[in-house]
Design an enzyme around this catalytic site. Structure first.
Site, PDB file in Angstrom:
ATOM      1  N   ASN A  54      26.037   3.480 -32.953  1.00 10.28           N
ATOM      2  CA  ASN A  54      26.194   3.180 -34.377  1.00 10.28           C
ATOM      3  C   ASN A  54      27.555   2.541 -34.636  1.00 10.28           C
ATOM      4  OD1 ASN A  54      27.082   5.860 -33.751  1.00 10.28           O
ATOM      5  ND2 ASN A  54      27.142   6.408 -35.910  1.00 10.28           N
ATOM      6  N   CYS A  65      22.714   1.334 -37.228  1.00 11.76           N
ATOM      7  CA  CYS A  65      22.432   2.498 -36.384  1.00 11.76           C
ATOM      8  C   CYS A  65      22.350   2.100 -34.907  1.00 11.76           C
ATOM      9  CB  CYS A  65      21.104   3.133 -36.773  1.00 11.76           C
ATOM     10  SG  CYS A  65      21.056   3.867 -38.402  1.00 11.76           S
ATOM     11  N   GLU A  67      20.027   2.715 -32.747  1.00  8.38           N
ATOM     12  CA  GLU A  67      18.710   2.254 -32.312  1.00  8.38           C
ATOM     13  C   GLU A  67      18.524   0.770 -32.589  1.00  8.38           C
ATOM     14  OE1 GLU A  67      19.525   4.810 -34.179  1.00  8.38           O
ATOM     15  OE2 GLU A  67      18.172   6.512 -33.900  1.00  8.38           O
ATOM     16  N   CYS A  99      16.343   7.113 -38.058  1.00  7.20           N
ATOM     17  CA  CYS A  99      16.127   7.015 -39.505  1.00  7.20           C
ATOM     18  C   CYS A  99      14.920   6.114 -39.773  1.00  7.20           C
ATOM     19  CB  CYS A  99      17.377   6.475 -40.200  1.00  7.20           C
ATOM     20  SG  CYS A  99      17.598   4.697 -40.037  1.00  7.20           S
TER      21      CYS A  99
HETATM   22  N1  THU Z   1      22.713   7.081 -37.254  1.00  2.00           N
HETATM   23  C1  THU Z   1      22.250   6.416 -36.155  1.00  2.00           C
HETATM   24  O1  THU Z   1      22.959   5.598 -35.550  1.00  2.00           O
HETATM   25  N2  THU Z   1      21.004   6.703 -35.750  1.00  2.00           N
HETATM   26  C2  THU Z   1      20.208   7.667 -36.257  1.00  2.00           C
HETATM   27  O2  THU Z   1      19.137   7.896 -35.754  1.00  2.00           O
HETATM   28  C3  THU Z   1      20.655   8.438 -37.425  1.00  2.00           C
HETATM   29  C4  THU Z   1      21.916   7.996 -38.035  1.00  2.00           C
HETATM   30  C5  THU Z   1      24.092   6.844 -37.674  1.00  2.00           C
HETATM   31  C6  THU Z   1      24.276   6.012 -38.913  1.00  2.00           C
HETATM   32  C7  THU Z   1      25.629   6.502 -39.389  1.00  2.00           C
HETATM   33  O3  THU Z   1      26.640   5.781 -38.731  1.00  2.00           O
HETATM   34  C8  THU Z   1      25.688   7.947 -38.954  1.00  2.00           C
HETATM   35  O4  THU Z   1      24.708   8.086 -37.931  1.00  2.00           O
HETATM   36  C9  THU Z   1      25.426   8.951 -40.041  1.00  2.00           C
HETATM   37  O5  THU Z   1      24.249   8.679 -40.711  1.00  2.00           O
END
Ligand code: THU
Length: 142
Positions: A54, A65, A67, A99
């Site tokens: 992320n 994110c 993913e 998400c």
């Molecule tokens: N986040 C991800 O990178 N992947 C996920 O599956 C859930 C959330 C990140 C986005 C943000 O930088 C932090 O986690 C908090 O939401």
């Protein structure tokens, strides 16, 4: 239904390199706002692995994110291909699922029977889902 494992379980031996890639790239997360670090690794049908973490932004809404970062890297690296296995690592007690924006994004590349491994680097808990459990009715064409 989701299956539960521990990270050291020998049933995970085959996918361990992918899980380790997700855990390693998590360390590169840029998350000065949430302090929540996530790593993702994707094995494609061509046999290559792409990873992402992320990357947050002061605008918050501009945050990408892990993913989607990994999926972007796969297209940049080898063009469009189908995803075979997905691993996502995070540091909460229970590993977090992707998400809804990422589920949508991944659905463009991912069949319903693709395994998605969610790993907690804190507790060693691993949950395995079929992608269709996370994204049952995807919007992929119009
Ligand atoms: N986040 C991800 O990178 N992947 C996920 O599956 C859930 C959330 C990140 C986005 C943000 O930088 C932090 O986690 C908090 O939401």
């Amino acid at each position: 239904m989701a299956e539960d494992y521990k990270l050291e379980s020998e049933e995970l031996d085959e996918v361990r390199p992918l899980l380790e890639t997700a855990m390693a790239v998590k360390k590169n997360a840029f998350a000065p706002f949430s302090h929540f670090h996530v790593g993702a690794a994707i094995l494609t049908e061509k046999g290559n692995v792409y990873s992402g973490c992320n990357v947050e932004n002061a605008s918050l809404g501009g945050t990408i994110c892990a993913e989607r970062g990994a999926a972007m890297a796969s297209v940049a690296g080898e063009g469009y291909s189908r995803f075979r296995t997905i691993a996502i690592a995070s540091g909460s007690d229970e590993p977090v699922p992707p998400c809804a924006i990422c589920r949508q994004f991944l659905s463009q590349f991912t069949d319903g029977d693709v395994p998605v491994y969610l790993v907690s680097t804190r507790t060693g808990v691993v949950k395995k889902f079929d992608f269709s459990e996370l994204m049952p009715y995807p919007f992929i064409e119009f």
